[in-house]
Design a protein around this motif. Structure first.
Motif, PDB file in Angstrom:
ATOM      1  N   HIS A  81       0.831  -1.194   0.000  1.00 36.73           N
ATOM      2  CA  HIS A  81       0.000   0.000   0.000  1.00 36.73           C
ATOM      3  C   HIS A  81       0.882   1.267   0.000  1.00 36.73           C
ATOM      4  N   HIS A  82       1.941   1.218   0.786  1.00 34.70           N
ATOM      5  CA  HIS A  82       2.886   2.349   0.827  1.00 34.70           C
ATOM      6  C   HIS A  82       3.513   2.591  -0.553  1.00 34.70           C
ATOM      7  N   MET A  83       3.890   1.523  -1.220  1.00 39.48           N
ATOM      8  CA  MET A  83       4.498   1.662  -2.559  1.00 39.48           C
ATOM      9  C   MET A  83       3.496   2.279  -3.538  1.00 39.48           C
ATOM     10  N   GLU A  84       2.244   1.857  -3.438  1.00 44.22           N
ATOM     11  CA  GLU A  84       1.197   2.442  -4.291  1.00 44.22           C
ATOM     12  C   GLU A  84       1.068   3.941  -4.050  1.00 44.22           C
ATOM     13  N   GLN A  85       1.040   4.306  -2.772  1.00 46.99           N
ATOM     14  CA  GLN A  85       0.915   5.721  -2.407  1.00 46.99           C
ATOM     15  C   GLN A  85       2.101   6.535  -2.923  1.00 46.99           C
ATOM     16  N   CYS A  86       3.310   5.974  -2.794  1.00 42.58           N
ATOM     17  CA  CYS A  86       4.507   6.678  -3.272  1.00 42.58           C
ATOM     18  C   CYS A  86       4.472   6.873  -4.787  1.00 42.58           C
ATOM     19  N   LEU A  87       4.058   5.847  -5.506  1.00 42.76           N
ATOM     20  CA  LEU A  87       3.983   5.961  -6.971  1.00 42.76           C
ATOM     21  C   LEU A  87       2.971   7.029  -7.364  1.00 42.76           C
ATOM     22  N   LYS A  88       1.842   7.074  -6.651  1.00 44.96           N
ATOM     23  CA  LYS A  88       0.813   8.093  -6.937  1.00 44.96           C
ATOM     24  C   LYS A  88       1.355   9.506  -6.720  1.00 44.96           C
ATOM     25  N   GLN A  89       2.268   9.650  -5.765  1.00 43.32           N
ATOM     26  CA  GLN A  89       2.885  10.960  -5.508  1.00 43.32           C
ATOM     27  C   GLN A  89       4.105  11.193  -6.393  1.00 43.32           C
ATOM     28  N   LYS A  90       4.259  10.353  -7.419  1.00 43.53           N
ATOM     29  CA  LYS A  90       5.359  10.468  -8.383  1.00 43.53           C
ATOM     30  C   LYS A  90       6.736  10.230  -7.755  1.00 43.53           C
ATOM     31  N   GLY A  91       6.766   9.416  -6.731  1.00 46.64           N
ATOM     32  CA  GLY A  91       8.036   8.977  -6.186  1.00 46.64           C
ATOM     33  C   GLY A  91       8.590   7.866  -7.062  1.00 46.64           C
ATOM     34  N   ILE A  92       9.893   7.644  -6.983  1.00 46.12           N
ATOM     35  CA  ILE A  92      10.515   6.527  -7.707  1.00 46.12           C
ATOM     36  C   ILE A  92      10.637   5.380  -6.722  1.00 46.12           C
ATOM     37  N   CYS A  93       9.902   4.316  -7.002  1.00 51.48           N
ATOM     38  CA  CYS A  93       9.750   3.260  -6.006  1.00 51.48           C
ATOM     39  C   CYS A  93      10.028   1.894  -6.616  1.00 51.48           C
ATOM     40  N   PHE A  94      10.875   1.123  -5.964  1.00 57.19           N
ATOM     41  CA  PHE A  94      11.286  -0.161  -6.539  1.00 57.19           C
ATOM     42  C   PHE A  94      11.725  -1.136  -5.458  1.00 57.19           C
ATOM     43  N   VAL A  95      12.009  -2.374  -5.869  1.00 55.36           N
ATOM     44  CA  VAL A  95      12.539  -3.368  -4.931  1.00 55.36           C
ATOM     45  C   VAL A  95      13.891  -3.867  -5.443  1.00 55.36           C
ATOM     46  N   ILE A  96      14.734  -4.231  -4.500  1.00 56.47           N
ATOM     47  CA  ILE A  96      16.031  -4.838  -4.824  1.00 56.47           C
ATOM     48  C   ILE A  96      15.955  -6.272  -4.319  1.00 56.47           C
ATOM     49  N   VAL A  97      16.150  -7.226  -5.220  1.00 61.78           N
ATOM     50  CA  VAL A  97      15.954  -8.628  -4.836  1.00 61.78           C
ATOM     51  C   VAL A  97      17.213  -9.441  -5.101  1.00 61.78           C
ATOM     52  N   SER A  98      17.587 -10.200  -4.084  1.00 59.20           N
ATOM     53  CA  SER A  98      18.729 -11.103  -4.218  1.00 59.20           C
ATOM     54  C   SER A  98      18.217 -12.541  -4.246  1.00 59.20           C
ATOM     55  N   PHE A  99      18.439 -13.216  -5.385  1.00 61.38           N
ATOM     56  CA  PHE A  99      18.154 -14.652  -5.477  1.00 61.38           C
ATOM     57  C   PHE A  99      19.432 -15.362  -5.024  1.00 61.38           C
ATOM     58  N   VAL A 100      19.442 -15.684  -3.747  1.00 53.79           N
ATOM     59  CA  VAL A 100      20.659 -16.125  -3.077  1.00 53.79           C
ATOM     60  C   VAL A 100      21.306 -17.330  -3.763  1.00 53.79           C
ATOM     61  N   LYS A 101      20.500 -18.354  -4.048  1.00 53.20           N
ATOM     62  CA  LYS A 101      21.072 -19.586  -4.607  1.00 53.20           C
ATOM     63  C   LYS A 101      21.542 -19.426  -6.050  1.00 53.20           C
ATOM     64  N   LEU A 102      20.926 -18.475  -6.750  1.00 51.13           N
ATOM     65  CA  LEU A 102      21.318 -18.230  -8.141  1.00 51.13           C
ATOM     66  C   LEU A 102      22.475 -17.235  -8.223  1.00 51.13           C
ATOM     67  N   ASN A 103      22.755 -16.569  -7.098  1.00 52.29           N
ATOM     68  CA  ASN A 103      23.698 -15.440  -7.093  1.00 52.29           C
ATOM     69  C   ASN A 103      23.320 -14.416  -8.157  1.00 52.29           C
ATOM     70  N   ARG A 104      22.017 -14.132  -8.240  1.00 53.23           N
ATOM     71  CA  ARG A 104      21.545 -13.122  -9.190  1.00 53.23           C
ATOM     72  C   ARG A 104      20.837 -12.000  -8.429  1.00 53.23           C
ATOM     73  N   PHE A 105      21.081 -10.797  -8.885  1.00 59.24           N
ATOM     74  CA  PHE A 105      20.512  -9.607  -8.234  1.00 59.24           C
ATOM     75  C   PHE A 105      19.719  -8.790  -9.248  1.00 59.24           C
ATOM     76  N   PHE A 106      18.547  -8.338  -8.805  1.00 65.54           N
ATOM     77  CA  PHE A 106      17.687  -7.547  -9.686  1.00 65.54           C
ATOM     78  C   PHE A 106      17.119  -6.343  -8.967  1.00 65.54           C
ATOM     79  N   MET A 107      16.783  -5.322  -9.758  1.00 64.99           N
ATOM     80  CA  MET A 107      15.917  -4.258  -9.269  1.00 64.99           C
ATOM     81  C   MET A 107      14.675  -4.325 -10.153  1.00 64.99           C
ATOM     82  N   LEU A 108      13.530  -4.038  -9.542  1.00 61.46           N
ATOM     83  CA  LEU A 108      12.263  -4.138 -10.274  1.00 61.46           C
ATOM     84  C   LEU A 108      11.348  -3.026  -9.791  1.00 61.46           C
ATOM     85  N   ASN A 109      10.691  -2.374 -10.731  1.00 58.95           N
ATOM     86  CA  ASN A 109       9.787  -1.279 -10.365  1.00 58.95           C
ATOM     87  C   ASN A 109       8.657  -1.783  -9.474  1.00 58.95           C
TER      88      ASN A 109
END
Lengths: 200, 200
Positions: A118-146
């Motif tokens: 809900h917080h992320m939705e509110q931030c996007l509505k206020q034109k904030g730049i909002c994303f997640v940083i995810v670490s797939f530990v076993k794959l040793n892969r890192f992503f950012m996603l809106n």
């Protein structure tokens, strides 16, 4: 507010275990530690001002053994009502959350709390730049996603019962990176990409 | 980080005393409470997303009496490394600090910590909108003042020895308001004024 077992980012047994399995030359550094170092790097170079919010604590009892110190003798972890990180970059409001998963093909949505979504939705509505940083530990892969993708999959849960975001979504809509030199988590590169896309 | 006696915004004896003396039909509401209600008001109406940051706590000991609860049995207050409030409004990054003083003619600068001043400087450099909300309790007067003025007076300390900001500075450079209806602390009005001034 609800009491929880393990707060996000707290040094719980679970996190410590995950840390030891992400040891790829980063000396078992947790994702949180990597982000904190990146925040510090950006701050020191005057590039961005981003801090991790303190863990919310419900204080029950405080002792004052002497005038100069207050000692908390009973307290509980509370569930955070927002994401863990926010700050400012070139006038833009930045807001993000970090998640680690040991799953190899998807990120379970139970990594998020409803109020975080809900917080992320509110931030996007206020034109904030909002994303997640995810670490797939076993794959040793890192992503950012809106955050908009996370919200989309969260809302799909009630429709199709899927309780996770497939790794393919990160591959096609996210931004993959390899932590190597400082900043280990180069989130400003991703923010620049979002700004460039939105200003088109 | 240094341990401190009374953290900002904590329900210390000092604050409780000040609260009771600010009872002007607001049922002895502290400035913090008034701001939290204003944040909630703006949030509910979809106007802005601003939250108070949790008080930073240094956790020393945690008990796990059963699997579902972690109980903190020893902890200390830490000094905050940033201001207490931040968030987003129409894409703008907002950052502010709230202070109450019982002084009638000035705000003592020891209400601020050096790293808070430094944080405000960093935010302004990143084009964030940064200010302070000050309650002169005995005067029943409320002001908002741009962080640039606070930083100016902070830096003057070492030059002329003045360790406070005179109330006249708030009168001439600040924005005075009377808390009446919701939002009690109408900080978005002040933010709009800052935006209008900067876009000229």
């Amino acid at each position: 507010m609800a009491m929880i077992k393990y707060p996000t980012g707290q040094g719980s047994k679970k996190n410590l275990k995950e840390e030891s399995s992400t040891n790829f030359g980063r000396r078992g550094m947790s994702l949180e530690k990597m982000i904190n170092l990146s925040n510090k790097h950006y701050l020191n170079l005057g590039i961005a001002v981003v801090h991790k919010k303190p863990t919310p604590i419900q204080i029950v009892k405080v002792d004052y053994p002497n005038r100069s110190h207050a000692r908390i003798t009973e307290a509980f972890f509370r569930q955070p009502s927002t994401t863990d990180y926010n700050g400012v970059y070139k006038g833009y409001y930045l807001d993000f959350e970090a998640k680690e998963t040991t799953r190899a093909t998807y990120l379970p949505l139970d990594n998020f709390h409803e109020h975080q979504i809900h917080h992320m939705e509110q931030c996007l509505k206020q034109k904030g730049i909002c994303f997640v940083i995810v670490s797939f530990v076993k794959l040793n892969r890192f992503f950012m996603l809106n955050a908009s993708q996370v919200i989309k999959y969260w809302n799909l849960q009630t429709k199709n019962g899927r309780k996770s975001i497939p790794v393919e979504i990160f591959e096609t809509h996210g931004y993959e990176f390899k932590p190597s030199s400082l900043p280990l988590i180069p989130y400003i590169d991703y923010v620049d990409a979002i700004i460039a896309k939105e200003s088109k």
